[in-house]
Design an enzyme around this catalytic site. Structure first.
Site, PDB file in Angstrom:
ATOM      1  N   HIS A 131      53.720  48.963  43.347  1.00 18.53           N
ATOM      2  CA  HIS A 131      53.032  47.668  43.301  1.00 18.53           C
ATOM      3  C   HIS A 131      51.527  47.852  43.554  1.00 18.53           C
ATOM      4  O   HIS A 131      50.692  47.325  42.816  1.00 18.53           O
ATOM      5  CB  HIS A 131      53.649  46.706  44.332  1.00 18.53           C
ATOM      6  N   GLU A 132      51.198  48.609  44.604  1.00 22.58           N
ATOM      7  CA  GLU A 132      49.775  48.819  44.936  1.00 22.58           C
ATOM      8  C   GLU A 132      49.082  49.661  43.874  1.00 22.58           C
ATOM      9  O   GLU A 132      47.934  49.406  43.515  1.00 22.58           O
ATOM     10  CB  GLU A 132      49.634  49.475  46.315  1.00 22.58           C
ATOM     11  N   CYS A 176      52.642  39.044  46.348  1.00 16.93           N
ATOM     12  CA  CYS A 176      51.330  39.681  46.340  1.00 16.93           C
ATOM     13  C   CYS A 176      50.341  38.794  47.088  1.00 16.93           C
ATOM     14  O   CYS A 176      50.341  37.576  46.904  1.00 16.93           O
ATOM     15  CB  CYS A 176      50.874  39.868  44.895  1.00 16.93           C
ATOM     16  N   HIS A 179      47.827  47.754  41.003  1.00 15.93           N
ATOM     17  CA  HIS A 179      46.565  47.046  41.254  1.00 15.93           C
ATOM     18  C   HIS A 179      45.351  47.878  40.832  1.00 15.93           C
ATOM     19  O   HIS A 179      44.387  47.333  40.305  1.00 15.93           O
ATOM     20  CB  HIS A 179      46.415  46.713  42.743  1.00 15.93           C
TER      21      HIS A 179
END
Ligand code: NI
Length: 196
Positions: free
Chosen positions: A147-148, A105, A151
């Site tokens: 993953h994004e 990341c 966030h």
């Protein structure tokens, strides 16, 4: 313009980000700055909280994975063209048996760890013109999206590690938050000593 990337430990990375609409100020400029920031840091994705804005926006360009010879021809073709802006994204469905991939990341430089995620997702999102799309992603494309997407819900990949692994990288994460790290791109550290 290259924006500083917010480092691990900053509270903005822990916020559940809010939805935006077409009236969001200077959105086009923000997207172009985020792209520039992502490419400058050699990332394949960047989410708005990572540049200090708790809004449901992230950008992916997974085309660097298209050169990975371990992938099938079909996957490489998909990844080559997986370059998009995701606004107000939702995961409608996650399916399949969890698989492991070593994630990193931009907010957590020099840390890579195995993360388990389901391989197939159905998503809904708006593009930069606020047109709504529904689609299914699998493999690495799904992985980068997940993953994004985490966030914008205030979740980091390090949250998904075992208790032991978390303990092993604790010191490293503290050092990152203090700016005791050599990233080769601009960053903003929440716990850096003033005047450094
Ligand atoms: Ni990330």
């Amino acid at each position: 313009m290259i924006l500083p990337i917010v480092a691990y430990g900053d509270p903005v990375l822990r916020k559940v980000a809010t939805e935006i609409d077409a009236d969001y100020p200077n959105l086009e400029k923000l997207i172009s700055n985020m792209k520039e920031t992502m490419y400058n840091a050699s990332g394949v994705g960047i989410a708005a909280p990572q540049i200090g804005k708790a809004i449901r926006l992230f950008i992916i360009d997974a085309s660097p994975f298209a050169d990975d010879e371990d992938l099938t021809e079909k996957d490489r073709e998909v990844l080559k063209n997986f370059n998009r802006v995701f606004i107000n994204a939702k995961i409608i469905k996650e399916e399949g048996e969890e698989w492991v991939f070593s994630e990193g990341c931009l907010s957590i430089p020099d840390v890579r760890e195995d993360v388990f995620r389901q391989p197939k997702i159905t998503i809904e999102y708006q593009d930069e013109s606020f047109n709504t799309h529904t689609e299914t992603l699998d493999g690495l494309a799904a992985r980068v999206f997940q993953h994004e997407y985490d966030h914008i819900d205030g979740i980091l990949f390090t949250d998904k590690l075992s208790t032991l692994k978390k303990r092993l990288i604790k010191k490293k994460l503290e050092n990152i938050s203090k700016g005791k790290i050599n990233a080769d791109y601009r960053m903003r550290f929440p716990n850096a000593k003033k005047g450094k």
